[in-house]
Write a protein that holds these residues in place. Structure first.
Motif, PDB file in Angstrom:
ATOM      1  N   ASP A 125       0.836  -1.197   0.000  1.00  0.00           N
ATOM      2  CA  ASP A 125       0.000   0.000   0.000  1.00  0.00           C
ATOM      3  C   ASP A 125       0.871   1.247   0.000  1.00  0.00           C
ATOM      4  OD1 ASP A 125      -2.240  -1.542   0.004  1.00  0.00           O
ATOM      5  OD2 ASP A 125      -2.686  -1.289   2.129  1.00  0.00           O
ATOM      6  N   GLU A 126       0.358   2.292  -0.634  1.00  0.00           N
ATOM      7  CA  GLU A 126       1.016   3.592  -0.728  1.00  0.00           C
ATOM      8  C   GLU A 126       2.248   3.578  -1.634  1.00  0.00           C
ATOM      9  OE1 GLU A 126      -0.560   6.179   0.615  1.00  0.00           O
ATOM     10  OE2 GLU A 126      -1.999   4.888   1.620  1.00  0.00           O
ATOM     11  N   VAL A 127       2.424   2.503  -2.429  1.00  0.00           N
ATOM     12  CA  VAL A 127       3.532   2.420  -3.377  1.00  0.00           C
ATOM     13  C   VAL A 127       2.949   2.163  -4.760  1.00  0.00           C
ATOM     14  CG1 VAL A 127       5.568   1.092  -4.067  1.00  0.00           C
ATOM     15  CG2 VAL A 127       5.160   1.570  -1.655  1.00  0.00           C
ATOM     16  N   GLY A 128       3.393   2.909  -5.763  1.00  0.00           N
ATOM     17  CA  GLY A 128       2.917   2.692  -7.128  1.00  0.00           C
ATOM     18  C   GLY A 128       1.800   3.648  -7.495  1.00  0.00           C
ATOM     19  N   ASP A 129       1.019   3.231  -8.489  1.00  0.00           N
ATOM     20  CA  ASP A 129      -0.071   4.057  -8.989  1.00  0.00           C
ATOM     21  C   ASP A 129      -1.150   4.252  -7.932  1.00  0.00           C
ATOM     22  OD1 ASP A 129       1.202   4.145 -11.439  1.00  0.00           O
ATOM     23  OD2 ASP A 129       0.062   2.460 -12.255  1.00  0.00           O
ATOM     24  N   ASN A 130      -1.795   5.405  -7.991  1.00  0.00           N
ATOM     25  CA  ASN A 130      -2.920   5.679  -7.106  1.00  0.00           C
ATOM     26  C   ASN A 130      -4.084   4.790  -7.530  1.00  0.00           C
ATOM     27  OD1 ASN A 130      -4.532   6.857  -5.184  1.00  0.00           O
ATOM     28  ND2 ASN A 130      -4.950   8.696  -6.394  1.00  0.00           N
ATOM     29  N   THR A 131      -4.610   4.000  -6.612  1.00  0.00           N
ATOM     30  CA  THR A 131      -5.666   3.043  -6.907  1.00  0.00           C
ATOM     31  C   THR A 131      -6.766   3.171  -5.866  1.00  0.00           C
ATOM     32  OG1 THR A 131      -4.032   1.503  -7.807  1.00  0.00           O
ATOM     33  CG2 THR A 131      -6.169   0.581  -7.212  1.00  0.00           C
ATOM     34  N   ASP A 132      -8.005   3.144  -6.330  1.00  0.00           N
ATOM     35  CA  ASP A 132      -9.129   3.148  -5.404  1.00  0.00           C
ATOM     36  C   ASP A 132      -9.242   1.767  -4.757  1.00  0.00           C
ATOM     37  OD1 ASP A 132      -9.866   5.777  -5.939  1.00  0.00           O
ATOM     38  OD2 ASP A 132     -11.134   5.186  -7.621  1.00  0.00           O
ATOM     39  N   VAL A 133      -9.646   1.755  -3.479  1.00  0.00           N
ATOM     40  CA  VAL A 133      -9.785   0.495  -2.746  1.00  0.00           C
ATOM     41  C   VAL A 133     -11.094   0.490  -1.969  1.00  0.00           C
ATOM     42  CG1 VAL A 133      -7.285   0.155  -2.492  1.00  0.00           C
ATOM     43  CG2 VAL A 133      -8.563   1.283  -0.666  1.00  0.00           C
ATOM     44  N   VAL A 134     -11.542  -0.716  -1.666  1.00  0.00           N
ATOM     45  CA  VAL A 134     -12.682  -0.924  -0.786  1.00  0.00           C
ATOM     46  C   VAL A 134     -12.240  -1.932   0.262  1.00  0.00           C
ATOM     47  CG1 VAL A 134     -15.022  -1.849  -0.593  1.00  0.00           C
ATOM     48  CG2 VAL A 134     -14.389  -0.476  -2.585  1.00  0.00           C
ATOM     49  N   ASP A 135     -12.330  -1.555   1.534  1.00  0.00           N
ATOM     50  CA  ASP A 135     -12.034  -2.492   2.617  1.00  0.00           C
ATOM     51  C   ASP A 135     -13.318  -3.225   2.985  1.00  0.00           C
ATOM     52  OD1 ASP A 135      -9.408  -1.718   2.654  1.00  0.00           O
ATOM     53  OD2 ASP A 135      -9.549  -0.576   4.508  1.00  0.00           O
ATOM     54  N   ALA A 136     -13.201  -4.519   3.221  1.00  0.00           N
ATOM     55  CA  ALA A 136     -14.365  -5.340   3.564  1.00  0.00           C
ATOM     56  C   ALA A 136     -14.003  -6.288   4.695  1.00  0.00           C
ATOM     57  CB  ALA A 136     -14.826  -6.125   2.346  1.00  0.00           C
ATOM     58  N   MET A 137     -14.994  -6.617   5.486  1.00  0.00           N
ATOM     59  CA  MET A 137     -14.819  -7.559   6.586  1.00  0.00           C
ATOM     60  C   MET A 137     -15.350  -8.919   6.140  1.00  0.00           C
ATOM     61  SD  MET A 137     -16.160  -4.990   9.609  1.00  0.00           S
ATOM     62  CE  MET A 137     -16.531  -6.321  10.718  1.00  0.00           C
ATOM     63  N   GLN A 138     -14.482  -9.934   6.134  1.00  0.00           N
ATOM     64  CA  GLN A 138     -14.863 -11.295   5.754  1.00  0.00           C
ATOM     65  C   GLN A 138     -14.941 -12.141   7.018  1.00  0.00           C
ATOM     66  OE1 GLN A 138     -15.490 -11.767   2.476  1.00  0.00           O
ATOM     67  NE2 GLN A 138     -14.874  -9.654   2.141  1.00  0.00           N
ATOM     68  N   VAL A 139     -16.144 -12.636   7.338  1.00  0.00           N
ATOM     69  CA  VAL A 139     -16.319 -13.405   8.563  1.00  0.00           C
ATOM     70  C   VAL A 139     -15.590 -14.747   8.436  1.00  0.00           C
ATOM     71  CG1 VAL A 139     -18.522 -14.503   7.906  1.00  0.00           C
ATOM     72  CG2 VAL A 139     -17.978 -14.130  10.325  1.00  0.00           C
ATOM     73  N   LEU A 140     -14.933 -15.152   9.513  1.00  0.00           N
ATOM     74  CA  LEU A 140     -14.242 -16.437   9.548  1.00  0.00           C
ATOM     75  C   LEU A 140     -15.157 -17.500  10.132  1.00  0.00           C
ATOM     76  CD1 LEU A 140     -10.596 -15.766  10.752  1.00  0.00           C
ATOM     77  CD2 LEU A 140     -11.350 -16.584   8.545  1.00  0.00           C
ATOM     78  N   TRP A 141     -14.882 -18.716   9.749  1.00  0.00           N
ATOM     79  CA  TRP A 141     -15.577 -19.871  10.287  1.00  0.00           C
ATOM     80  C   TRP A 141     -15.345 -19.916  11.787  1.00  0.00           C
ATOM     81  CZ3 TRP A 141     -18.241 -23.339   7.268  1.00  0.00           C
ATOM     82  CH2 TRP A 141     -18.668 -24.500   7.913  1.00  0.00           C
ATOM     83  N   GLY A 142     -16.342 -20.303  12.542  1.00  0.00           N
ATOM     84  CA  GLY A 142     -16.142 -20.534  13.964  1.00  0.00           C
ATOM     85  C   GLY A 142     -17.060 -19.737  14.858  1.00  0.00           C
ATOM     86  N   THR A 143     -17.847 -20.462  15.679  1.00  0.00           N
ATOM     87  CA  THR A 143     -18.754 -19.827  16.629  1.00  0.00           C
ATOM     88  C   THR A 143     -18.385 -20.158  18.069  1.00  0.00           C
ATOM     89  OG1 THR A 143     -20.273 -21.701  16.413  1.00  0.00           O
ATOM     90  CG2 THR A 143     -20.685 -19.773  15.012  1.00  0.00           C
ATOM     91  N   LYS A 144     -17.304 -20.906  18.245  1.00  0.00           N
ATOM     92  CA  LYS A 144     -16.803 -21.229  19.582  1.00  0.00           C
ATOM     93  C   LYS A 144     -15.284 -21.137  19.544  1.00  0.00           C
ATOM     94  CE  LYS A 144     -16.909 -24.685  23.204  1.00  0.00           C
ATOM     95  NZ  LYS A 144     -17.232 -26.052  23.566  1.00  0.00           N
ATOM     96  N   ALA A 145     -14.683 -20.503  20.556  1.00  0.00           N
ATOM     97  CA  ALA A 145     -13.227 -20.330  20.623  1.00  0.00           C
ATOM     98  C   ALA A 145     -12.666 -21.100  21.812  1.00  0.00           C
ATOM     99  CB  ALA A 145     -12.870 -18.855  20.736  1.00  0.00           C
ATOM    100  N   ASN A 146     -11.605 -21.869  21.573  1.00  0.00           N
ATOM    101  CA  ASN A 146     -10.902 -22.598  22.625  1.00  0.00           C
ATOM    102  C   ASN A 146      -9.426 -22.253  22.557  1.00  0.00           C
ATOM    103  OD1 ASN A 146     -13.212 -24.247  23.408  1.00  0.00           O
ATOM    104  ND2 ASN A 146     -12.914 -25.271  21.446  1.00  0.00           N
ATOM    105  N   SER A 147      -8.888 -21.650  23.621  1.00  0.00           N
ATOM    106  CA  SER A 147      -7.450 -21.358  23.659  1.00  0.00           C
ATOM    107  C   SER A 147      -6.688 -22.668  23.711  1.00  0.00           C
ATOM    108  CB  SER A 147      -7.103 -20.507  24.880  1.00  0.00           C
ATOM    109  OG  SER A 147      -7.661 -19.239  24.743  1.00  0.00           O
TER     110      SER A 147
END
Length: 170
Positions: free
Chosen positions: A66-88
């Protein structure tokens, strides 16, 4: 952060400044690598297998900074990850699971997920290109085109975030 698409699984790891860390030192075998993403908040190296020939592969890559090269438009998006339970699992890794039996081990600690709104996301940055047909329909068009179509031409991983956009790791 390290992310591997393998023939038989998905594998996350991270770099601690001196070495690569994977849960239980489960290093990816080169012959199973389909795609690899090495990323942080500013850049990503994407490597993908084009062909595997016996004991070696033909790979291609692209580096996006990022911030190197040609000026380019971007869209940031949130992609949900698999998993509804977390175990350390240990001081570096958490296992995300769902009732359907799938699991992902991520190089994060202290995260909480559920089957509601509390989920883990990967922030992706999507790069836009604009295509025209090259014809001019009136003197008021300064882009010399009769239409313009926007589309994504590349996408990269940026970081792990929660639903509020809080940085959880990269």
């Amino acid at each position: 952060m390290r992310f591997f698409y393998l023939d038989n699984k998905v594998l996350f790891g991270r770099y601690d400044g001196t070495s690569f860390l994977f849960y239980r030192k489960d290093l990816p075998k080169p012959e199973f690598i389909q795609k690899m993403r090495l990323f942080n908040q500013d850049k990503e190296l994407l490597l993908w297998r084009k062909r595997w020939n016996g004991y070696s592969g033909d790979f291609a890559f692209r580096l996006r900074v990022d911030e190197v090269g040609d000026n380019t438009d971007v869209v940031d998006a949130m992609q949900v990850l698999w998993g509804t339970k977390a175990n350390s699992l240990d001081e570096n890794f958490t296992e995300l699971t769902e009732k359907r039996g799938m699991k992902i081990i991520v190089p994060l600690i202290g995260i909480e997920v559920d089957d509601g709104e509390n989920r883990l996301f990967i922030l992706t940055r999507n790069y836009i290109t604009y295509k025209t047909d090259g014809s001019k329909t009136n003197e008021f068009q300064n882009d010399n085109s009769s239409y313009m179509q926007a589309s994504y031409f590349d996408s990269r991983f940026v970081s792990f975030i929660n639903k509020h956009g809080k940085l959880l790791g990269w």
